[in-house]
Design a protein around this motif. Structure first.
Motif, PDB file in Angstrom:
ATOM      1  N   ASP A  56       0.873  -1.174   0.000  1.00 49.79           N
ATOM      2  CA  ASP A  56       0.000   0.000   0.000  1.00 49.79           C
ATOM      3  C   ASP A  56       0.906   1.219   0.000  1.00 49.79           C
ATOM      4  OD1 ASP A  56      -2.268  -1.490   0.037  1.00 49.79           O
ATOM      5  OD2 ASP A  56      -2.766  -1.115   2.130  1.00 49.79           O
ATOM      6  N   LEU A  57       0.844   1.985  -1.050  1.00 47.98           N
ATOM      7  CA  LEU A  57       1.712   3.143  -1.199  1.00 47.98           C
ATOM      8  C   LEU A  57       0.943   4.412  -0.857  1.00 47.98           C
ATOM      9  CD1 LEU A  57       3.234   1.880  -4.533  1.00 47.98           C
ATOM     10  CD2 LEU A  57       4.230   1.695  -2.258  1.00 47.98           C
ATOM     11  N   ALA A  58       1.511   5.549  -1.161  1.00 45.92           N
ATOM     12  CA  ALA A  58       0.882   6.826  -0.845  1.00 45.92           C
ATOM     13  C   ALA A  58      -0.494   6.964  -1.497  1.00 45.92           C
ATOM     14  CB  ALA A  58       1.793   7.972  -1.270  1.00 45.92           C
ATOM     15  N   GLN A  59      -0.728   6.259  -2.618  1.00 45.32           N
ATOM     16  CA  GLN A  59      -2.028   6.322  -3.301  1.00 45.32           C
ATOM     17  C   GLN A  59      -3.161   5.818  -2.417  1.00 45.32           C
ATOM     18  OE1 GLN A  59      -0.795   3.750  -6.368  1.00 45.32           O
ATOM     19  NE2 GLN A  59      -0.525   5.384  -7.864  1.00 45.32           N
TER      20      GLN A  59
ATOM     21  N   PHE B 135       5.532   3.816  -9.138  1.00 43.97           N
ATOM     22  CA  PHE B 135       6.059   2.498  -8.791  1.00 43.97           C
ATOM     23  C   PHE B 135       5.062   1.417  -9.199  1.00 43.97           C
ATOM     24  CE2 PHE B 135       6.085  -1.097  -5.863  1.00 43.97           C
ATOM     25  CZ  PHE B 135       7.388  -1.536  -5.986  1.00 43.97           C
ATOM     26  N   VAL B 136       5.559   0.349  -9.837  1.00 41.32           N
ATOM     27  CA  VAL B 136       4.719  -0.776 -10.239  1.00 41.32           C
ATOM     28  C   VAL B 136       5.126  -2.044  -9.495  1.00 41.32           C
ATOM     29  CG1 VAL B 136       3.971  -2.239 -12.154  1.00 41.32           C
ATOM     30  CG2 VAL B 136       4.235   0.226 -12.494  1.00 41.32           C
ATOM     31  N   ALA B 137       6.417  -2.372  -9.487  1.00 40.45           N
ATOM     32  CA  ALA B 137       6.863  -3.600  -8.826  1.00 40.45           C
ATOM     33  C   ALA B 137       8.368  -3.556  -8.615  1.00 40.45           C
ATOM     34  CB  ALA B 137       6.484  -4.813  -9.663  1.00 40.45           C
ATOM     35  N   ALA B 138       8.839  -4.374  -7.669  1.00 38.62           N
ATOM     36  CA  ALA B 138      10.270  -4.507  -7.419  1.00 38.62           C
ATOM     37  C   ALA B 138      10.560  -5.906  -6.902  1.00 38.62           C
ATOM     38  CB  ALA B 138      10.733  -3.481  -6.389  1.00 38.62           C
ATOM     39  N   ARG B 139      11.777  -6.324  -7.136  1.00 32.45           N
ATOM     40  CA  ARG B 139      12.250  -7.592  -6.555  1.00 32.45           C
ATOM     41  C   ARG B 139      13.296  -7.213  -5.517  1.00 32.45           C
ATOM     42  NH1 ARG B 139      14.712 -12.758  -9.813  1.00 32.45           N
ATOM     43  NH2 ARG B 139      14.869 -14.131  -8.001  1.00 32.45           N
TER      44      ARG B 139
ATOM     45  N   GLU C 106      16.135  -5.237   2.335  1.00 31.41           N
ATOM     46  CA  GLU C 106      15.490  -4.105   1.666  1.00 31.41           C
ATOM     47  C   GLU C 106      14.012  -4.010   2.042  1.00 31.41           C
ATOM     48  OE1 GLU C 106      17.997  -3.795  -2.502  1.00 31.41           O
ATOM     49  OE2 GLU C 106      16.565  -5.435  -2.250  1.00 31.41           O
ATOM     50  N   LEU C 107      13.349  -5.142   2.145  1.00 35.02           N
ATOM     51  CA  LEU C 107      11.927  -5.128   2.472  1.00 35.02           C
ATOM     52  C   LEU C 107      11.687  -4.712   3.922  1.00 35.02           C
ATOM     53  CD1 LEU C 107       9.079  -5.488   1.508  1.00 35.02           C
ATOM     54  CD2 LEU C 107       9.284  -7.941   1.897  1.00 35.02           C
ATOM     55  N   LYS C 108      12.565  -5.105   4.824  1.00 40.81           N
ATOM     56  CA  LYS C 108      12.415  -4.711   6.234  1.00 40.81           C
ATOM     57  C   LYS C 108      12.571  -3.203   6.404  1.00 40.81           C
ATOM     58  CE  LYS C 108      13.492  -8.997   8.577  1.00 40.81           C
ATOM     59  NZ  LYS C 108      14.400  -9.725   9.463  1.00 40.81           N
ATOM     60  N   GLY C 109      13.340  -2.554   5.525  1.00 40.74           N
ATOM     61  CA  GLY C 109      13.549  -1.114   5.608  1.00 40.74           C
ATOM     62  C   GLY C 109      12.479  -0.295   4.898  1.00 40.74           C
ATOM     63  N   TRP C 110      11.500  -0.950   4.342  1.00 38.89           N
ATOM     64  CA  TRP C 110      10.451  -0.298   3.560  1.00 38.89           C
ATOM     65  C   TRP C 110       9.337   0.162   4.484  1.00 38.89           C
ATOM     66  CZ3 TRP C 110       9.865  -2.105  -2.001  1.00 38.89           C
ATOM     67  CH2 TRP C 110       8.924  -1.351  -2.690  1.00 38.89           C
ATOM     68  N   SER C 111       8.808   1.336   4.257  1.00 37.56           N
ATOM     69  CA  SER C 111       7.627   1.792   5.002  1.00 37.56           C
ATOM     70  C   SER C 111       6.617   2.339   4.003  1.00 37.56           C
ATOM     71  CB  SER C 111       8.001   2.857   6.031  1.00 37.56           C
ATOM     72  OG  SER C 111       8.331   4.061   5.394  1.00 37.56           O
ATOM     73  N   GLU C 112       5.437   2.683   4.509  1.00 42.56           N
ATOM     74  CA  GLU C 112       4.356   3.141   3.633  1.00 42.56           C
ATOM     75  C   GLU C 112       4.751   4.373   2.829  1.00 42.56           C
ATOM     76  OE1 GLU C 112      -0.323   4.492   4.021  1.00 42.56           O
ATOM     77  OE2 GLU C 112       0.718   3.655   5.737  1.00 42.56           O
TER      78      GLU C 112
ATOM     79  N   PRO D 265      13.032   1.815  -0.247  1.00 39.17           N
ATOM     80  CA  PRO D 265      14.463   1.816  -0.565  1.00 39.17           C
ATOM     81  C   PRO D 265      14.708   2.284  -2.004  1.00 39.17           C
ATOM     82  CG  PRO D 265      13.761  -0.309   0.334  1.00 39.17           C
ATOM     83  CD  PRO D 265      12.532   0.503   0.086  1.00 39.17           C
ATOM     84  N   ARG D 266      15.909   2.709  -2.274  1.00 41.52           N
ATOM     85  CA  ARG D 266      16.271   3.149  -3.623  1.00 41.52           C
ATOM     86  C   ARG D 266      16.678   1.939  -4.461  1.00 41.52           C
ATOM     87  NH1 ARG D 266      13.345   6.737  -2.855  1.00 41.52           N
ATOM     88  NH2 ARG D 266      13.906   8.410  -1.491  1.00 41.52           N
TER      89      ARG D 266
END
Length: 190
Positions: free
Chosen positions: A25-28, A115-119, A124-130, A134-135
């Motif tokens: 769930d992103l800013a949208q 943003f559409v998708a990332a692998r 990297e996923l643990k550092g991700w927030s809403e 990550p870059r």
């Protein structure tokens, strides 16, 4: 800013291995309130099935959610060493799934700035927030997809999504013959 990547273009290749897919769930999500107060965006419905179910037509694996903190207890995230993070508001197509197949870890697909998708890896996923991701090495989508950004898009894209879902729900299936007393109008009858 974006690199052009070289994913071959041919028919959809469904992932055969068990993937860990995380719907982010992103800013949208804020643009879709109040519809998303009590559920992740992947649970919204456009067409016959939910956005998550549309992705399940194409991808096989385990699905979880990166969502608002207050929703994360009911909709938890599962993190593995190799994760595909997907914006569920991007309506899946065969060409998009084909491009996902060739993502390397640490790369992301974008449509313009969207943003559409990332692998991504576990770290990297643990550092991700809403609000902060990550870059990644950013790759531009080769074939544009429709992305739901506002509630009216659920209605605007509904007709084509009903046809899309109907195709997948009836593919390789045969309907029972209707009773002789029925009058059939139209061709897409199952």
């Amino acid at each position: 800013m974006f690199k052009d990547h070289k994913a071959p273009i041919f028919g959809a290749l469904l992932f055969c291995t068990c993937m860990n897919i995380v719907f982010a769930d992103l800013a949208q999500r804020g643009n879709l309130l109040p519809l998303t107060y009590t559920r992740p965006t992947a649970h919204l419905r456009c067409g016959i099935v939910s956005l998550e179910e549309k992705w399940q037509f194409y991808l096989k694996g385990h699905f979880s959610y990166l969502t608002a903190t207050y929703l994360s207890q009911k909709f938890p995230i599962e993190i593995t060493d190799d994760n595909w993070v997907i914006n569920p508001l991007a309506l899946p197509t065969e060409s998009l799934v084909n491009e996902l197949r060739y993502l390397d870890q640490g790369t992301a697909l974008y449509q313009q700035e969207e943003f559409v998708a990332a692998r991504v890896s576990k770290t990297e996923l643990k550092g991700w927030s809403e609000n902060d991701s990550p870059r990644f090495e950013q790759l531009e989508l080769r074939t544009p997809v429709k992305i739901i950004k506002y509630p009216w898009h659920l209605f605007q894209y509904n007709k084509e999504q009903i046809a899309h879902d109907y195709y997948f729900l009836t593919k390789n299936r045969q309907s029972a013959a209707p009773h002789e007393s029925c009058t059939l109008i139209g061709e897409s009858i199952f």
